[in-house]
Design an enzyme around this catalytic site. Sequence first.
Site, short mmCIF file in Angstrom:
data_model
loop_
_atom_site.label_atom_id
_atom_site.label_comp_id
_atom_site.label_asym_id
_atom_site.label_seq_id
_atom_site.Cartn_x
_atom_site.Cartn_y
_atom_site.Cartn_z
N MET A 20 25.41 79.00 47.49
CA MET A 20 26.28 79.14 46.66
C MET A 20 27.46 79.92 45.89
O MET A 20 27.16 78.65 45.04
CB MET A 20 27.55 77.65 47.81
N ASP A 22 30.98 81.62 44.53
CA ASP A 22 32.58 82.31 44.87
C ASP A 22 33.45 81.58 46.07
O ASP A 22 33.33 82.17 47.52
CB ASP A 22 33.06 83.29 44.54
#
Length: 497
Positions: A20, A22
């Site tokens: 992951m 932003d």
Amino acid sequence: GDYTGPLRPQVHFSPPVGFMNDPNGLFRASNGTWHLYYQYNPTALVAGNQHWGHATSEDLYTWENQPIALYPPANVTGSGVFSGSAVLDTDNTSGFFGNLSEGVDPVVAVYTLNTPEKQTQNIAYSTDGGYTFTEYEGNPVIDIGSNQFRDPKVIKYEDHWVMVVAYSVDFAIGIYTSPDLKQWEFASNFSDAGLLGLQYECPGLAQLPVEDSDEKAWVMYLSINPGAPLGGSVGQYFIGDFNGTHFQANDAAARIDGFGADYYAQQSFFGTGDESIALGWASNWKYTNLVPTAEEGWRSTMATPRRNYLTNATRIGYVLVSEPYQIETVRDSSLLEGGAETASVVNTTVEIDLSNSTSGAVYFNLNITVPENASVSESAAITLVMRSSASNETLEAGHYLGGSNAGTTWVNRGNLTGFDHPLFNEKFSLTQVGPGQSLSGIFDRSLFEIFVDGGAFHATSTVFPSEPLDTLEVTTSDLPEGADVQAAVWGLKSTWA
Ligand code: FRU
């Protein structure tokens, strides 16, 4: 996802599996549900193959993973859905929502489509409140033929939509306006401001309340990568005015958003009324693809949600305050002796057993009072040490009250042995210019956040112990006569259990 690993945060969001970065598309639904989308590689533990992952929450701490919301187009090899934002098109300006069911929010996602040739701004709409999206057949909505043009954040300003978007290698933020989210007109540039780094990314624009006044001011957020003072990526912000087409900063100063190495791409939620609530990515591009959480099948965490507002009560004028948002929602019992609410810690050490917190995560708050005119020695200090009973590791932080380092808060993650990388800066500090009345923090397995004066200055740090840190020591030393430090320490509920 398995959320039991020793490095898995228990009160923060991390992806079920995969990589992951932003936060994207943040909005609060009209029924109060928070929607988080995020840059997501579901097929590897490093960045690439970007999708929009999705999760929802009722309190911003307890998350439910949802199916992936946006996929890169199958017919464009090497494409990715890059960062962007989401809005609620309540007046159906886009015309997408003529047949919306009662009570369902009209969600439009605005994102960058990254292809090997270029980066364009595209939109997709959802008629089920943000769970599944349909790509707009008229995409792209902005195409300037550039391969460095990304990260649209859209807000509503009076009667029109406003987009801020980065011309990354030109050090400019473009401001565009639109009546309907489909047709965009260039309005102005805000450029060459603050720390340039090598690229501008993830701009943001929000109107924030100023503490203790009726005033409001506009903040332009900007992320740069690489080129941060600590290396890699960092956020900064500018305070000023916005008239619907142009942003004018009050001054030419660069204000860094956090003095740690791991707070990036902060985005504010759409749909929160007068409050401004934001999430940031708690990592740094300089090592994010290498951190040891890969052994647990995931990489990266979102920082604690923040309520953002401005204060004018510092020596450098306006400052963005980022305070943990409603942390009391996940607060468990006091970890102080006998369950006391607070304890006075004056020139002594209080030891707290973190294994009394079922999650192992902890929140502390230290209220500092020093009598006016006291002569405070150079060695007057507050020191926090987190230890592991299974190894010699420590995570340390502290705050100096007097002498040449007065007002300096520091963090040292150099005595942890779970991640060895030359760019994993071990120590950092900031001399702050506010009143220095409180120091609070959250420690959650592989994340440590410290807040001075409720968040006027803050540091977010990933930490990688090889064994769990299970003791917290709070020490104050050489405090002057009449000074007091009132400590409160709570366990945090595990939201993934
Ligand atoms: C910032 C960023 C954005 C881009 C995204 C790609 O971290 O580089 O500029 O849209 O990540 O994942």
